[in-house]
Write an enzyme that holds these catalytic residues in place. Sequence first.
Site, PDB file in Angstrom:
ATOM      1  N   HIS A   1      32.680  45.996  34.076  1.00  9.11           N
ATOM      2  CA  HIS A   1      32.238  46.168  35.458  1.00  9.11           C
ATOM      3  C   HIS A   1      32.313  44.853  36.212  1.00  9.11           C
ATOM      4  O   HIS A   1      32.217  43.783  35.621  1.00  9.11           O
ATOM      5  CB  HIS A   1      30.785  46.650  35.493  1.00  9.11           C
ATOM      6  CG  HIS A   1      30.597  47.990  34.885  1.00  9.11           C
ATOM      7  ND1 HIS A   1      30.419  48.156  33.531  1.00  9.11           N
ATOM      8  CD2 HIS A   1      30.579  49.234  35.426  1.00  9.11           C
ATOM      9  CE1 HIS A   1      30.285  49.446  33.260  1.00  9.11           C
ATOM     10  NE2 HIS A   1      30.378  50.124  34.397  1.00  9.11           N
TER      11      HIS A   1
ATOM     12  N   LEU B   1      37.732  47.631  30.908  1.00 10.07           N
ATOM     13  CA  LEU B   1      36.561  48.485  31.088  1.00 10.07           C
ATOM     14  C   LEU B   1      35.302  47.707  31.439  1.00 10.07           C
ATOM     15  O   LEU B   1      34.187  48.184  31.301  1.00 10.07           O
ATOM     16  CB  LEU B   1      36.346  49.333  29.829  1.00 10.07           C
ATOM     17  CG  LEU B   1      37.572  50.172  29.436  1.00 10.07           C
ATOM     18  CD1 LEU B   1      37.271  51.006  28.202  1.00 10.07           C
ATOM     19  CD2 LEU B   1      38.034  51.071  30.583  1.00 10.07           C
TER      20      LEU B   1
ATOM     21  N   ASP C   1      46.006  23.404  28.160  1.00 12.32           N
ATOM     22  CA  ASP C   1      47.016  23.133  29.188  1.00 12.32           C
ATOM     23  C   ASP C   1      46.971  21.682  29.651  1.00 12.32           C
ATOM     24  O   ASP C   1      48.001  21.042  29.850  1.00 12.32           O
ATOM     25  CB  ASP C   1      46.798  24.075  30.373  1.00 12.32           C
ATOM     26  CG  ASP C   1      47.847  23.868  31.451  1.00 12.32           C
ATOM     27  OD1 ASP C   1      47.468  23.632  32.606  1.00 12.32           O
ATOM     28  OD2 ASP C   1      49.052  23.912  31.135  1.00 12.32           O
TER      29      ASP C   1
END
Lengths: 152, 279
Positions: free
Chosen positions: B76, B74, B127
């Site tokens: 923008h 949700l 990572d």
Amino acid sequence: MIRVQQEPFDAGLEQQALVAGRTDIGAVVSFTGLVRDFNERPEVEALTLEHYPGMTEASLAEIIEEARQRWPLTGVTLIHRIGRLTPGDPIVLVIVASAHRRDAFEACEFLMDYLKTRAPFWKKEHTTSGDYWVAEREQDHADARRWEVSAS
Amino acid sequence: MTLTHLNARGEASMVDVGDKATTRREATASGAVYMAPGTLALLTDGKLPKGDVLATARIAGIQAAKRTHELIPLCHQLALSSVAVDFDIDDDQGCVRVSASCRLAGRTGVEMEALTAVSVACLTLYDMCKAVDKDMEIGEIHLDTKVGGRSGSYQRGDRPAESRGAVVSAAGEAPIVTGPGMGGEMDLGLVPGAEPCVRVKCLAELRERLGIGEVVVPLERLPSADIAGLKTALKAMDERFARLDQGRVLCAVNQVMAGEGTHLTSEDEVAFFPPVTGG
């Protein structure tokens, strides 16, 4: 004899005390561990040794008892220091007495291998690039496992 | 306080920002990646196999901020005017602290962008370093500041200790630590009563990692009267105890090595500590 102390020790005096008045001892092997000025990082300025009072002494006694069951020993002295130490300072002393050298050599090495992996001591190193707690080393565990193999 | 992302039926819906005023919006978030001292040293010295860890993580964080709307349903899509990701090596705590600031002139806040940048920068650090350290832990990701918009400015404060709900006693016995470097112990103000309790100690690096030295736990809080039950109770009392599952943590009951199933009774002394490093 087991001691956990902040004060330095004198390996020579401790060995004299161990063999004083004895004529059944044919071999004495002594190991002294010193603080290095490099470890996980270079330029170690000092280290602080923490321990778990009570459990430390009990676990050292247990390790010595196990050595006595494996080798015919006539005397053991084990001293481990705690608190703040600087490079060159002695940290740990193991003296093993036996009738014959092989037993004394092997028991001394066994005691150090088990001490490093079982006794509740922790090192924090202070370096020029900061402080850190020393991590366990797989090599120490591999060293301790040698004795399990030979026991089976 | 109502949640504007929920409509009258409680369903998720995107907030219409068309009527909101265009103002200068800014948000800063931070987090940390905890790792072994050896890993931190390799990172600092640029000796990790995957190369320049911090430069890569910085780019990853910036890219992630720009793509927040693709990740968070949700959110923008925003034309950010600035994204900055910074790192701070904390040798004492054994972590890399990551912070991200996002800025734009627009109708909606940019805190999700800042939080996403921090999260992805942390994941990238993981990572890049995981080949040498699988025990790393990402933590403490939170919003630090937010400026602009109808809801006004926000500045994260230190949450009151009481809200954490643990019974921690720092006073009393002499410290176990034998040199400088202690601290972090908190007295959370709750005094243990006469009820049956176990006394829990955290030693050495674990005490510093958790920021907790000693805790008294009423036995009745344990779902089962053993170490596993104690861990469950500790985690419910204070979120920091979740770190008991981080890396290798050993345990002793009444100064004898113990395991998850070791039975506990009143007045037992339980110690949690990292692998030993004496000799």
